[in-house]
Design a protein around this motif. Structure first.
Motif, PDB file in Angstrom:
ATOM      1  N   GLN A 243       0.813  -1.223   0.000  1.00  0.00           N
ATOM      2  CA  GLN A 243       0.000   0.000   0.000  1.00  0.00           C
ATOM      3  C   GLN A 243       0.842   1.267   0.000  1.00  0.00           C
ATOM      4  N   PHE A 244       2.161   1.156   0.211  1.00  0.00           N
ATOM      5  CA  PHE A 244       3.016   2.343   0.216  1.00  0.00           C
ATOM      6  C   PHE A 244       2.929   3.039  -1.143  1.00  0.00           C
ATOM      7  N   GLY A 245       2.769   4.368  -1.109  1.00  0.00           N
ATOM      8  CA  GLY A 245       2.592   5.112  -2.352  1.00  0.00           C
ATOM      9  C   GLY A 245       3.809   5.880  -2.808  1.00  0.00           C
ATOM     10  N   THR A 246       4.846   5.983  -1.963  1.00  0.00           N
ATOM     11  CA  THR A 246       6.045   6.739  -2.348  1.00  0.00           C
ATOM     12  C   THR A 246       7.301   5.932  -2.038  1.00  0.00           C
ATOM     13  N   LYS A 247       8.379   6.258  -2.756  1.00  0.00           N
ATOM     14  CA  LYS A 247       9.656   5.610  -2.521  1.00  0.00           C
ATOM     15  C   LYS A 247      10.158   5.908  -1.108  1.00  0.00           C
ATOM     16  N   LYS A 248       9.952   7.140  -0.657  1.00  0.00           N
ATOM     17  CA  LYS A 248      10.433   7.525   0.670  1.00  0.00           C
ATOM     18  C   LYS A 248       9.767   6.690   1.763  1.00  0.00           C
ATOM     19  N   ALA A 249       8.490   6.441   1.597  1.00  0.00           N
ATOM     20  CA  ALA A 249       7.786   5.640   2.605  1.00  0.00           C
ATOM     21  C   ALA A 249       8.407   4.249   2.718  1.00  0.00           C
ATOM     22  N   VAL A 250       8.793   3.685   1.577  1.00  0.00           N
ATOM     23  CA  VAL A 250       9.375   2.343   1.591  1.00  0.00           C
ATOM     24  C   VAL A 250      10.780   2.367   2.174  1.00  0.00           C
ATOM     25  N   THR A 251      11.608   3.332   1.745  1.00  0.00           N
ATOM     26  CA  THR A 251      12.985   3.390   2.249  1.00  0.00           C
ATOM     27  C   THR A 251      13.009   3.707   3.740  1.00  0.00           C
ATOM     28  N   ASP A 252      12.106   4.560   4.193  1.00  0.00           N
ATOM     29  CA  ASP A 252      12.018   4.848   5.636  1.00  0.00           C
ATOM     30  C   ASP A 252      11.637   3.585   6.401  1.00  0.00           C
ATOM     31  N   TYR A 253      10.747   2.798   5.830  1.00  0.00           N
ATOM     32  CA  TYR A 253      10.323   1.537   6.463  1.00  0.00           C
ATOM     33  C   TYR A 253      11.501   0.586   6.586  1.00  0.00           C
ATOM     34  N   ILE A 254      12.253   0.418   5.501  1.00  0.00           N
ATOM     35  CA  ILE A 254      13.393  -0.510   5.514  1.00  0.00           C
ATOM     36  C   ILE A 254      14.438  -0.072   6.529  1.00  0.00           C
ATOM     37  N   ALA A 256      13.986   1.911   9.224  1.00  0.00           N
ATOM     38  CA  ALA A 256      13.467   1.855  10.594  1.00  0.00           C
ATOM     39  C   ALA A 256      13.359   0.418  11.094  1.00  0.00           C
ATOM     40  N   LYS A 257      12.958  -0.482  10.226  1.00  0.00           N
ATOM     41  CA  LYS A 257      12.724  -1.868  10.647  1.00  0.00           C
ATOM     42  C   LYS A 257      13.991  -2.711  10.610  1.00  0.00           C
ATOM     43  N   TYR A 258      14.821  -2.510   9.572  1.00  0.00           N
ATOM     44  CA  TYR A 258      15.928  -3.433   9.355  1.00  0.00           C
ATOM     45  C   TYR A 258      17.299  -2.747   9.325  1.00  0.00           C
ATOM     46  N   GLY A 259      17.316  -1.446   9.587  1.00  0.00           N
ATOM     47  CA  GLY A 259      18.581  -0.736   9.739  1.00  0.00           C
ATOM     48  C   GLY A 259      19.389  -0.588   8.468  1.00  0.00           C
ATOM     49  N   LYS A 273       9.496  -1.937  -3.054  1.00  0.00           N
ATOM     50  CA  LYS A 273       8.514  -2.754  -2.329  1.00  0.00           C
ATOM     51  C   LYS A 273       8.961  -4.216  -2.279  1.00  0.00           C
ATOM     52  N   ASP A 274       9.471  -4.706  -3.408  1.00  0.00           N
ATOM     53  CA  ASP A 274       9.962  -6.089  -3.444  1.00  0.00           C
ATOM     54  C   ASP A 274      11.124  -6.266  -2.471  1.00  0.00           C
ATOM     55  N   LYS A 275      11.968  -5.271  -2.378  1.00  0.00           N
ATOM     56  CA  LYS A 275      13.110  -5.331  -1.460  1.00  0.00           C
ATOM     57  C   LYS A 275      12.627  -5.386  -0.009  1.00  0.00           C
ATOM     58  N   ALA A 276      11.616  -4.585   0.300  1.00  0.00           N
ATOM     59  CA  ALA A 276      11.061  -4.578   1.660  1.00  0.00           C
ATOM     60  C   ALA A 276      10.392  -5.912   1.980  1.00  0.00           C
ATOM     61  N   VAL A 277       9.656  -6.447   1.016  1.00  0.00           N
ATOM     62  CA  VAL A 277       8.998  -7.749   1.212  1.00  0.00           C
ATOM     63  C   VAL A 277      10.037  -8.837   1.438  1.00  0.00           C
ATOM     64  N   GLU A 278      11.136  -8.775   0.699  1.00  0.00           N
ATOM     65  CA  GLU A 278      12.212  -9.767   0.864  1.00  0.00           C
ATOM     66  C   GLU A 278      12.778  -9.713   2.285  1.00  0.00           C
ATOM     67  N   LYS A 279      12.917  -8.514   2.824  1.00  0.00           N
ATOM     68  CA  LYS A 279      13.403  -8.372   4.201  1.00  0.00           C
ATOM     69  C   LYS A 279      12.447  -9.039   5.185  1.00  0.00           C
ATOM     70  N   VAL A 280      11.163  -8.807   4.979  1.00  0.00           N
ATOM     71  CA  VAL A 280      10.153  -9.380   5.879  1.00  0.00           C
ATOM     72  C   VAL A 280      10.201 -10.906   5.834  1.00  0.00           C
ATOM     73  N   ARG A 281      10.297 -11.449   4.629  1.00  0.00           N
ATOM     74  CA  ARG A 281      10.309 -12.907   4.495  1.00  0.00           C
ATOM     75  C   ARG A 281      11.601 -13.511   5.042  1.00  0.00           C
ATOM     76  N   GLN A 282      12.712 -12.759   4.942  1.00  0.00           N
ATOM     77  CA  GLN A 282      13.988 -13.289   5.399  1.00  0.00           C
ATOM     78  C   GLN A 282      14.157 -13.159   6.910  1.00  0.00           C
ATOM     79  N   PHE A 283      13.765 -12.031   7.465  1.00  0.00           N
ATOM     80  CA  PHE A 283      14.040 -11.735   8.869  1.00  0.00           C
ATOM     81  C   PHE A 283      12.783 -11.716   9.752  1.00  0.00           C
ATOM     82  N   GLY A 284      11.608 -11.825   9.123  1.00  0.00           N
ATOM     83  CA  GLY A 284      10.393 -11.762   9.904  1.00  0.00           C
ATOM     84  C   GLY A 284       9.913 -10.337  10.111  1.00  0.00           C
ATOM     85  N   VAL A 285       8.787 -10.209  10.795  1.00  0.00           N
ATOM     86  CA  VAL A 285       8.211  -8.895  11.073  1.00  0.00           C
ATOM     87  C   VAL A 285       8.876  -8.323  12.329  1.00  0.00           C
ATOM     88  N   ILE A 286       9.426  -7.131  12.194  1.00  0.00           N
ATOM     89  CA  ILE A 286      10.126  -6.480  13.311  1.00  0.00           C
ATOM     90  C   ILE A 286       9.343  -5.261  13.775  1.00  0.00           C
TER      91      ILE A 286
END
Length: 286
Positions: A243-254, A256-259, A273-286
């Motif tokens: 649902q993220f609509g901007t690149k900044k929203a996604v990069t801020d998420y990555i 904040a969650k995964y450093g 978005k695919d990069k963020a999803v990959e983080k979630v699947r690899q490391f779980g929800v943080i």
């Protein structure tokens, strides 16, 4: 039953793979002839009962079954005339046909621990009975004697001193010659193998019965529930990322969650978005 479920999933995988190479001749599971369904179920059972079966051995088993049923080689698969282009030795098959055997084995191996959908409701009811009776049994004094546990009492008589069930996902450990009372749906599955036989509970002394069935099955159910909750959590998180609509929203998420700092100008929005999803699947929800 579980074998039918795995057969339908393997069939669905095969349809998708065949479509990817231009073959659109396969029908949905609901429209597939019973003969083909039985053949798929036979293949699933072969891999479940013989996990070391190779794709080549799987094809040889399929080939022997087809020839027994009257099938012959033909350039076109014809259900009515029983001709099939794969009625050949394995080493003569084209690579795309060999690939099907590898994919079939992979589906069965990866999904073999799925719970049997037909058993879930019955298992829950009998598990409650087991837990209640085990609790009642422990509460009684030693002089009262053992209370029979709900279910079917079976005994393992195979070649091993100890056998742990990994086929049906119970993780129950059977000591050879020692009885164990299990829910009837599992008993039916175990008793389909010659290594197990049913015994009368009242004919078995309490010292000769393994009475931790309820606890072990409860643990397995708790683990399955925990894993399902984890998967649901991941699914919900992935849906949120979409649902993220901007690149900044996604990069801020990555970050904040995964450093990890990501340059938004180096990727498209969908790539981020695919990069963020990959983080979630690899490391779980943080």
């Amino acid at each position: 039953m579980k074998i039918a479920l795995l057969a339908s999933l393997a069939h669905g995988m095969n349809i998708a793979y065949c479509a990817s190479i231009g073959d659109h001749s396969h029908m949905p599971w609901e429209e597939t002839p019973e003969e083909l369904k039985k053949s798929l179920a036979y293949g699933v059972k072969l891999h479940l009962e013989n996990p070391d079966t190779t794709p080549e051995q799987s094809h040889e088993s399929w080939l022997a079954q087809k020839e027994t049923d009257g099938w012959v080689y033909g350039e076109i698969k014809d259900l009515e005339n029983k001709t099939h282009p794969c009625i050949l030795p394995y080493d003569q098959l084209p690579v795309e046909q060999k690939t099907k055997d590898y994919l079939f084995k992979a589906v069965v191996t990866l999904l073999k621990d799925l719970p049997d959908p037909d058993d879930v409701s019955a298992l829950n009811g009998e598990l409650v009975k087991l837990q209640l009776q085990v609790a009642a049994q422990k509460a009684k004094s030693q002089s009262v004697g053992a209370t029979p546990v709900a279910g079917v009492t079976i005994v393992y008589q195979g070649p091993k001193e100890q056998y742990q069930d990994n086929l049906y996902g119970t993780k129950l450990v059977f000591n050879r010659g020692v009885a164990r009372t299990v829910p009837s749906n599992y008993a039916k599955q175990f008793l389909s193998h010659p290594e197990f036989k049913e015994v009368e509970a009242e004919q078995t002394a309490s010292s000769e019965v393994q009475d931790d069935t309820a606890e072990i099955l409860a643990q397995q159910e708790a683990q399955k529930k925990k894993e399902q909750e984890r998967q649901d959590h991941i699914f919900n998180e992935v849906e949120s990322i979409k649902q993220f609509g901007t690149k900044k929203a996604v990069t801020d998420y990555i970050e904040a969650k995964y450093g990890e700092k990501v340059n938004p100008n180096s990727f498209k929005l969908d790539e981020l978005k695919d990069k963020a999803v990959e983080k979630v699947r690899q490391f779980g929800v943080i």
